[in-house]
Design a protein around this motif. Structure first.
Motif, mmCIF file in Angstrom:
data_model
loop_
_atom_site.group_PDB
_atom_site.id
_atom_site.type_symbol
_atom_site.label_atom_id
_atom_site.label_comp_id
_atom_site.label_asym_id
_atom_site.label_seq_id
_atom_site.Cartn_x
_atom_site.Cartn_y
_atom_site.Cartn_z
ATOM 1 N N UNK A 116 42.997 3.297 41.251
ATOM 2 C CA UNK A 116 43.982 4.286 41.710
ATOM 3 C C UNK A 116 44.315 4.090 43.177
ATOM 4 N N UNK A 117 45.488 4.582 43.541
ATOM 5 C CA UNK A 117 45.878 4.720 44.951
ATOM 6 C C UNK A 117 46.450 6.128 45.101
ATOM 7 N N UNK A 118 46.256 6.732 46.256
ATOM 8 C CA UNK A 118 46.656 8.138 46.431
ATOM 9 C C UNK A 118 48.138 8.367 46.128
ATOM 10 N N UNK A 119 48.978 7.411 46.555
ATOM 11 C CA UNK A 119 50.428 7.616 46.412
ATOM 12 C C UNK A 119 51.003 6.965 45.153
ATOM 13 N N UNK A 161 54.282 -0.750 29.362
ATOM 14 C CA UNK A 161 53.305 0.104 30.048
ATOM 15 C C UNK A 161 53.313 -0.234 31.539
ATOM 16 N N UNK A 162 53.585 0.778 32.363
ATOM 17 C CA UNK A 162 53.710 0.553 33.815
ATOM 18 C C UNK A 162 52.561 1.214 34.554
ATOM 19 N N UNK A 163 51.891 0.458 35.394
ATOM 20 C CA UNK A 163 50.821 0.996 36.242
ATOM 21 C C UNK A 163 51.310 0.910 37.690
ATOM 22 N N UNK A 164 51.189 2.006 38.431
ATOM 23 C CA UNK A 164 51.861 2.099 39.732
ATOM 24 C C UNK A 164 50.930 1.944 40.928
ATOM 25 N N UNK A 165 51.496 1.448 42.027
ATOM 26 C CA UNK A 165 50.810 1.409 43.326
ATOM 27 C C UNK A 165 51.894 1.480 44.411
ATOM 28 N N UNK A 166 51.584 1.047 45.587
ATOM 29 C CA UNK A 166 52.556 1.206 46.667
ATOM 30 C C UNK A 166 53.074 -0.125 47.215
ATOM 31 N N UNK A 167 52.180 -1.033 47.588
ATOM 32 C CA UNK A 167 52.626 -2.301 48.173
ATOM 33 C C UNK A 167 52.485 -3.440 47.178
ATOM 34 N N UNK A 168 53.162 -4.533 47.481
ATOM 35 C CA UNK A 168 53.125 -5.678 46.588
ATOM 36 C C UNK A 168 51.715 -6.193 46.363
ATOM 37 N N UNK A 169 50.959 -6.334 47.439
ATOM 38 C CA UNK A 169 49.607 -6.892 47.313
ATOM 39 C C UNK A 169 48.759 -6.030 46.382
ATOM 40 N N UNK A 221 52.813 14.276 44.042
ATOM 41 C CA UNK A 221 51.671 14.892 43.360
ATOM 42 C C UNK A 221 50.829 13.760 42.805
ATOM 43 N N UNK A 222 49.545 14.029 42.647
ATOM 44 C CA UNK A 222 48.677 12.976 42.098
ATOM 45 C C UNK A 222 49.096 12.633 40.676
ATOM 46 N N UNK A 223 48.911 11.373 40.299
ATOM 47 C CA UNK A 223 49.371 10.939 38.972
ATOM 48 C C UNK A 223 48.246 10.948 37.935
ATOM 49 N N UNK A 224 46.999 11.124 38.375
ATOM 50 C CA UNK A 224 45.911 11.248 37.387
ATOM 51 C C UNK A 224 45.916 12.690 36.889
ATOM 52 N N UNK A 225 46.091 12.868 35.596
ATOM 53 C CA UNK A 225 46.120 14.223 35.044
ATOM 54 C C UNK A 225 47.470 14.902 35.129
ATOM 55 N N UNK A 226 48.422 14.294 35.829
ATOM 56 C CA UNK A 226 49.756 14.893 35.992
ATOM 57 C C UNK A 226 50.824 13.820 35.805
ATOM 58 N N UNK A 227 52.007 14.276 35.462
ATOM 59 C CA UNK A 227 53.126 13.332 35.419
ATOM 60 C C UNK A 227 54.380 14.039 35.907
ATOM 61 N N UNK A 228 55.475 13.323 36.030
ATOM 62 C CA UNK A 228 56.720 13.953 36.486
ATOM 63 C C UNK A 228 57.901 13.101 36.017
ATOM 64 N N UNK A 229 59.067 13.737 36.069
ATOM 65 C CA UNK A 229 60.266 13.099 35.521
ATOM 66 C C UNK A 229 60.548 11.707 36.112
#
Ligand code: PLP
Length: 450
Positions: free
Chosen positions: A325-328, A119-127, A92-100
């Motif tokens: 942001x990134x979609x995933x 504070x953790x900010x998320x993405x998908x790949x290392x770059x 699910x998208x993380x903007x406006x939503x969260x999950x366990x």
């Protein structure tokens, strides 16, 4: 990540998958024409430290599949956690939503830094994590009334990924030269690589002096310095003393420059502590994590940062926020794999167990270390490396491919970087696998050099 073209022996040729792959898949970090002569390995499955091709031949994954796999392929505990998560929430998208899973993961990682980086900010790949840290640092200074602090510093031989921002702070000619005109300019300072001889006699001090000289001149324009703590992996496993990081932390504090620790390759226990920076007893302003954090299962990266930096974005003005942001971003499956990975660290006392495994493998590699052509045999945590000496530059340039091909014939997946052979195995090797790996490296070295 550097590749050597995916050279493999003819026995592993799999006509169907290989042919179809070459028609439809553009393989990463590869000159595709090489595959006119060099077949691809078509993998059918993985189990523990092993990968199996379609003929059932097995390879010990001594590089953890580009340094991502910590607890083996098809790990039953990570598989179980993922299967459960799959039936709960796949994404699910993380903007406006969260999950366990994303909350638990952020809390647990923050706690591992004593909540210095809570504070953790998320993405998908290392770059992507590197891009985020660079942007966040610049934006912090902008929000703090210093938009002129827009320059970055990296180390000689640094590698931070292939996207344009990450490539701009990467100092590996093979990857960056073709794209030079597209890249922002970064300051490149001396690496503290312990193999160097410097007139001053103290490599760490010489490297810190260079940083300080730059900071004295330009700190008012510099947002941050980015480093790979303790081991610069992609340049050929250049290892250095923790005191460099401690000294860098002091310089960054004194000159008001952020310190970004790119722990994408060296985090998650790889250097002996969960975060490599722990060995210098410092916390950076940002830690980038990826690769091992999901156990090598799913693309997940994140940037951890401090309350001070987070607070500079917290405002009633939209544009002071970090609108990246990134979609995933924060994908629940990837976060669940990461939680299962952290569980294994805790339940199995992995860092302690690795001390024993590291000793065993080091002892088993003694004949390799003693080889007359082997120089700078070195280890940091669960990374081993050595350089092979050549008088003939042509032979040196062919070494990596030859070693890789011969290693495959010996049941090993090892991809030297130039003339540096390295091992970064998963943390689950049995006694037999340790012996197989060490004997195999020795045999391959002998076959390639004789
Ligand atoms: C230190 C470091 N930073 C960044 C990256 C880039 O990560 P990714 O390949 O996931 O984009 C790598 C990849 O090898 C790395 O070693």
């Amino acid at each position: 990540m550097p590749a050597n073209g995916g050279n493999v022996s003819s026995e592993t040729f799999q006509p169907d998958w290989v042919h179809r792959s070459l028609q439809s898949v553009w393989h990463p970090c590869t000159q595709m024409q090489h595959h006119e002569h060099i077949p691809l390995v078509s993998l059918a499955r993985g189990q523990g430290a092993w990968l199996f091709d379609h003929e059932g031949r097995r390879l010990l994954d001594a590089v953890s599949s580009w340094w991502v796999n910590l607890f083996g392929h098809a790990n039953p505990r990570i598989n179980h956690a993922l299967k459960q998560q799959l039936d709960q929430l796949e994404h699910a998208m993380l903007a406006g939503f969260t999950h366990e899973p994303v909350v638990l993961l952020s809390e647990r990682l923050g706690a591992l830094t004593g909540n210095h980086l809570g504070h953790c900010f998320y993405a998908s790949d290392g770059a992507s994590a590197v891009e985020i840290a660079l942007k966040m640092s610049f934006h912090f200074w902008r929000n703090s009334g210093h938009p002129e602090k827009c320059e970055f510093v990296c180390l000689r031989g640094s590698y931070h990924g292939e996207t344009l921002g990450a490539l701009a702070v990467t100092d590996v000619a093979l990857f960056r030269d073709a794209y030079g005109p597209l890249l922002g300019q970064a300051h490149v300072v001396m690496s503290p690589d312990a193999r160097q001889n410097v007139p001053e006699g103290n490599v760490v001090q010489a490297a810190l002096n260079e940083v300080e000289a730059l900071f004295q001149q330009r700190a008012d324009r510099i947002a941050s310095i980015i480093v790979e703590p303790l081991v610069q992996c992609a340049t050929g496993m250049a290892m250095y003393e923790p005191s460099y990081l401690a000294g860098l932390r002091k310089l960054c504090d004194r000159y008001h420059v952020h310190l970004i620790a790119d722990e994408i390759a060296v985090g998650c226990g790889r250097t002996g502590t969960f975060f490599a920076c722990e060995q210098a007893e410092i916390w950076p302003d940002y830690i980038c994590l990826s690769k091992g954090i999901s156990g090598g299962y799913l693309p997940l990266s994140l940037v951890m940062t401090t309350n001070e930096i987070y607070s500079a974005f917290y405002s009633d003005e939209l544009t002071r926020g970090f609108l990246h942001s990134h979609s995933y971003t924060g994908n629940p499956l990837a976060c669940r794999a990461a939680l299962a990975t952290l569980d294994i660290f805790e339940q199995d006392n992995v860092l302690q167990g690795n001390l024993v495994k590291a000793d065993q493998l080091s002892q088993a590699l003694a004949p390799v270390k003693a080889h007359p052509r082997v120089k700078h045999f070195r280890r940091q945590g669960m990374i081993w490396a050595f350089d092979v000496e050549f008088n003939d530059p042509v032979a040196a340039s062919q070494f990596s491919r030859q070693f890789f091909s011969v290693a495959l014939l010996n049941g090993l997946l090892i991809r030297p970087i130039g003339t540096t052979v390295y091992l970064m195995p998963p943390y689950i090797l049995s006694d037999t696998e340790i012996a197989f790996l060490a004997n195999g490296v020795h045999a391959v070295l002998h076959q390639v050099l004789s």
